[in-house]
Design an enzyme around this catalytic site. Sequence first.
Site, mmCIF file in Angstrom:
data_model
loop_
_atom_site.group_PDB
_atom_site.id
_atom_site.type_symbol
_atom_site.label_atom_id
_atom_site.label_comp_id
_atom_site.label_asym_id
_atom_site.label_seq_id
_atom_site.Cartn_x
_atom_site.Cartn_y
_atom_site.Cartn_z
ATOM 1 C CB THR A 153 -92.309 -19.853 -37.553
ATOM 2 O OG1 THR A 153 -92.436 -19.658 -36.138
ATOM 3 C CG2 THR A 153 -92.905 -21.182 -37.922
ATOM 4 C CE1 TYR B 271 -98.281 -17.510 -41.578
ATOM 5 C CE2 TYR B 271 -95.941 -17.377 -42.060
ATOM 6 C CZ TYR B 271 -97.243 -17.040 -42.357
ATOM 7 O OH TYR B 271 -97.484 -16.236 -43.442
ATOM 8 N N GLY B 272 -96.755 -21.155 -36.195
ATOM 9 C CA GLY B 272 -95.939 -22.060 -35.373
ATOM 10 C C GLY B 272 -96.391 -23.496 -35.291
ATOM 11 C CB CYS C 252 -91.258 -16.757 -30.738
ATOM 12 S SG CYS C 252 -92.896 -16.218 -31.277
ATOM 13 C CB THR C 253 -90.907 -11.683 -33.534
ATOM 14 O OG1 THR C 253 -92.030 -12.336 -34.143
ATOM 15 C CG2 THR C 253 -89.692 -11.855 -34.400
ATOM 16 C CG ASP D 169 -94.341 -11.890 -37.524
ATOM 17 O OD1 ASP D 169 -93.919 -13.053 -37.616
ATOM 18 O OD2 ASP D 169 -94.929 -11.479 -36.510
ATOM 19 C CB SER D 170 -97.121 -15.330 -38.811
ATOM 20 O OG SER D 170 -96.665 -15.109 -37.488
ATOM 21 C CB CYS E 62 -91.624 -14.590 -38.757
ATOM 22 S SG CYS E 62 -92.564 -16.060 -38.329
HETATM 23 N N1 DGL Z 1 -93.725 -14.472 -34.941
HETATM 24 C C1 DGL Z 1 -93.571 -15.890 -35.085
HETATM 25 C C2 DGL Z 1 -92.119 -16.314 -34.801
HETATM 26 O O1 DGL Z 1 -91.249 -15.522 -34.557
HETATM 27 C C3 DGL Z 1 -94.445 -16.684 -34.163
HETATM 28 C C4 DGL Z 1 -95.910 -16.585 -34.292
HETATM 29 C C5 DGL Z 1 -96.543 -17.677 -35.120
HETATM 30 O O2 DGL Z 1 -96.620 -18.845 -34.650
HETATM 31 O O3 DGL Z 1 -96.952 -17.350 -36.209
HETATM 32 O O4 DGL Z 1 -91.830 -17.478 -34.827
#
Ligand code: DGL
Length: 283
Positions: free
Chosen positions: A72, A39-40, A206-207, A7-8, A70
Amino acid sequence: MAIGVFDSGVGGLTVHHRLVERFPKADFVYLADQANAPYGGRPGEEIVELTKAGCERLFREGCDLIVLACNTASGIALRRLQQTWLPGLRRDLGRPVNILGIIVPTIEAATGLPWEHEAERRGDKVEKLDVLAVFSTPATAKSRVYEIEIDKRRQDVAVFSEPCPNLATLIEQGATASVLAAEIEGHVAKITARIGRAPDRAILGCTHYEIVADIFRAALKPGTPVIHQPVATADALTRYLERHPEFDPGAYGGRRFLTTGKPGLQPALTQTFWGAPISFEPA
Ligand code: DGL
């Protein structure tokens, strides 16, 4: 071998925790790309490159199977990596490797249909009775992955996405419940106005949002079913491992946590995602 979870940041720990509960004997390596989170709001090319770098790291760590925890990364990068990178990598490594995402399991849970199912396209107009709201990062919403993939399978489901640009960051910053409630209520009001009525179901796409699921539930119309990605992902991985005995998830119950950010013990928030203190190694 081990199962990699990427994940990010720490949001994916909600998925990881559920996977560990489901496969207690399996060996897991979690990688948080905290140096580059969130990352979003990033352009697609960057998300692809960062996701690839994270997966490379996990394959080097001995993982054969990686779950992108994740939305994203799954929505923007997964298909590209599966099509353009993995075939050559498998040849180079001489062993089976694969990357799975969390959008496919979520869509299977939302549609009640296996991923392979394609709706028969009939000419007549279908009345969309079941309205599904997807709350996500801007990059996931912009990709329209939930709209496109659900529409292919269930023409009676109308999908509306609500981008929540600040929510993952507010959660990571440990914002108070009242700040989070105001933010979430604002998004629920916006999507309700756009649909013209309250949604029938919701995906927390989003997690990070899993740990504020109760606040979403309080903001949505009472009794609105919420689709939970950690459970959907654990169910999908169970089915995948049954179909793919070539992937051995390990047997020593190993738990390692890597970060591109600050190693060591992380703030209390990480415990909220995982349920216990975690010490991160440098990636
Ligand atoms: N965990 C990321 C997701 O599920 C979101 C967080 C991010 O923007 O990096 O999309």
